[in-house]
Design an enzyme around this catalytic site. Structure first.
Site, PDB file in Angstrom:
ATOM      1  N   SER A  38       0.882  -1.126   0.049  1.00 47.27           N
ATOM      2  CA  SER A  38      -0.127  -0.011  -0.037  1.00 47.27           C
ATOM      3  C   SER A  38       0.818   1.322  -0.273  1.00 47.27           C
ATOM      4  O   SER A  38       0.221   2.265  -0.274  1.00 47.27           O
ATOM      5  CB  SER A  38      -0.793   0.124   1.251  1.00 47.27           C
ATOM      6  OG  SER A  38      -0.077  -0.010   2.363  1.00 47.27           O
ATOM      7  N   ASP A 328      -4.082   8.151   7.473  1.00 45.36           N
ATOM      8  CA  ASP A 328      -4.874   7.240   8.292  1.00 45.36           C
ATOM      9  C   ASP A 328      -3.830   6.471   9.300  1.00 45.36           C
ATOM     10  O   ASP A 328      -2.700   6.974   9.439  1.00 45.36           O
ATOM     11  CB  ASP A 328      -5.550   6.189   7.352  1.00 45.36           C
ATOM     12  CG  ASP A 328      -4.655   5.162   6.361  1.00 45.36           C
ATOM     13  OD1 ASP A 328      -3.505   5.215   6.890  1.00 45.36           O
ATOM     14  OD2 ASP A 328      -5.330   4.876   5.614  1.00 45.36           O
ATOM     15  N   HIS A 331      -0.791   4.831   7.181  1.00 43.47           N
ATOM     16  CA  HIS A 331      -0.278   5.587   5.946  1.00 43.47           C
ATOM     17  C   HIS A 331       0.017   7.119   6.153  1.00 43.47           C
ATOM     18  O   HIS A 331      -0.745   7.675   6.586  1.00 43.47           O
ATOM     19  CB  HIS A 331      -1.161   5.293   4.820  1.00 43.47           C
ATOM     20  CG  HIS A 331      -1.481   3.944   4.554  1.00 43.47           C
ATOM     21  ND1 HIS A 331      -2.601   3.009   4.939  1.00 43.47           N
ATOM     22  CD2 HIS A 331      -0.684   3.026   3.803  1.00 43.47           C
ATOM     23  CE1 HIS A 331      -2.439   2.138   4.541  1.00 43.47           C
ATOM     24  NE2 HIS A 331      -1.321   1.745   4.032  1.00 43.47           N
TER      25      HIS A 331
END
Length: 353
Positions: A38, A328, A331
């Site tokens: 990610s 978040d 991240h």
């Protein structure tokens, strides 16, 4: 005058709020080709049957046009900034995105899948694309590119492309420390060696397919991620030092791998890009980089929200993500991504200029 010149370039950029994100380099890189999780997924998970997605608001709210693309950030991710810095395009598209075709992928393409890792078992946790599947997609892309440009031109692009590999955090936080299977098989050091062996094999595989410029990215201070700090609430939400130590130890093993393979493989330019130090410095001295909050994320309460827990209707989400190190619970924000990417471009990736 002397004092001002001694201020690190990274601080100057951050204090200017990154109004000029990057000075473009006279690059010898023809394309950016991305493998990983990610940290670098630009939207491949949108097309997988997984709950780990980010193709909805408020993700992407600061992206061009306020579009949620599947990037796990409020805006662009590090590989986007790296691509721009090398004089290519401003964003690296996801290979699975039907909005793009092979002509778009000629100068940059992303095969990364959020939630994956070196370990195949990691990808099964949230039903995402394993690393071997990313490699299969890359092989398919090579064939398409040769069909589009012809063999000689395609091979020239692929040989001079910069291959970025960024993963590993999920192997520890989503797999080893969360599930029992690998802990029963390996000690932490043995698991690190297991993952390093997979990284070695993968680098050799893409080398055999023509890759000659490769950046292997290490782990961040994963014990300082907001989600991990939330689990450490009994100790004042401090960073979990055990996880940070594991990250540093694993990075040392990756650095040794880079040194070994650089000697073994003819004409290979392989570098180790280490995000640990710069991100840890940002977390320890956020005000020096123009941030106001490093312990909590912007989205929701900033403690645990990620993916579908980070929704547009959450009333706690911050208004200005540029004040936060993290978007978040897992991240970084676009601003943090830009600082980290710029640091990599000016240091380890400078050999590819």
């Amino acid at each position: 005058m002397a004092n001002s010149l001694s201020i690190p370039l990274i601080l100057i950029i951050s204090q200017l709020y990154l109004q000029i994100w990057f000075l473009k380099i006279d690059a010898k890189v023809t394309s950016i080709i991305v493998f990983g999780d990610s940290t670098v997924d630009s939207g491949n998970n949108n097309y997988l049957p997984t709950i780990l997605k980010s193709n909805f608001m408020p993700y992407g709210r600061d992206f061009d046009g306020g579009k949620p693309t599947g990037r796990f950030s409020n805006g662009r991710i590090p590989t986007d900034f790296i691509s721009e810095a090398f004089g290519l395009k401003e964003t690296v598209p996801a290979y699975s995105d039907p909005a793009y075709n092979i002509s778009d992928f000629a100068t940059g393409v992303c095969f990364a899948s959020a939630g994956t890792g070196y370990d195949n078992l990691t990808s099964r946790v949230l039903n995402v694309m394993p690393l071997w599947k990313e490699l299969e997609k890359y092989k398919e892309y090579r064939k398409r590119l040769k069909g589009y440009l012809g063999t000689n031109k395609a091979e020239e692009i692929l040989t001079h492309a910069l291959y970025i590999i960024s993963m590993g955090t999920n192997d520890f936080l989503e797999n080893y420390y969360l599930l029992p299977h690998r802990q029963l098989q390996y000690t932490v050091e043995e698991y690190q060696n297991f993952l390093t062996g997979i990284a070695r094999t993968f680098i050799k595989q893409i080398y055999k397919l023509g890759a000659r410029k490769i950046s292997l990215t290490g782990l961040p201070p994963m014990g300082c991620l907001p989600l991990e700090r939330t689990t450490n609430f009994l100790f004042g939400r401090d960073c979990i030092q055990k996880y940070n130590n594991v990250a540093k130890d694993f990075n040392n093993k990756l650095q040794a791998l880079v040194s070994t393979l650089s000697k073994e493989l003819y004409k290979l330019q392989l570098v180790f890009s280490n995000p640990y130090d710069i991100l840890y410095e940002i977390i320890q001295k956020p005000e020096s980089f123009g941030f106001e909050n490093e312990a909590f994320a912007c989205c929701g309460t900033g403690e645990f929200e990620m993916s579908y827990l980070c929704i547009e209707l959450n009333p706690f989400t911050c208004r200005d993500a540029n004040k936060y190190v993290f978007w978040d619970s897992f991240h970084p924000t676009e601003k943090t991504n830009a600082i980290m990417a710029n640091y990599a471009v000016k240091t380890t990736l400078s050999v590819f200029q």
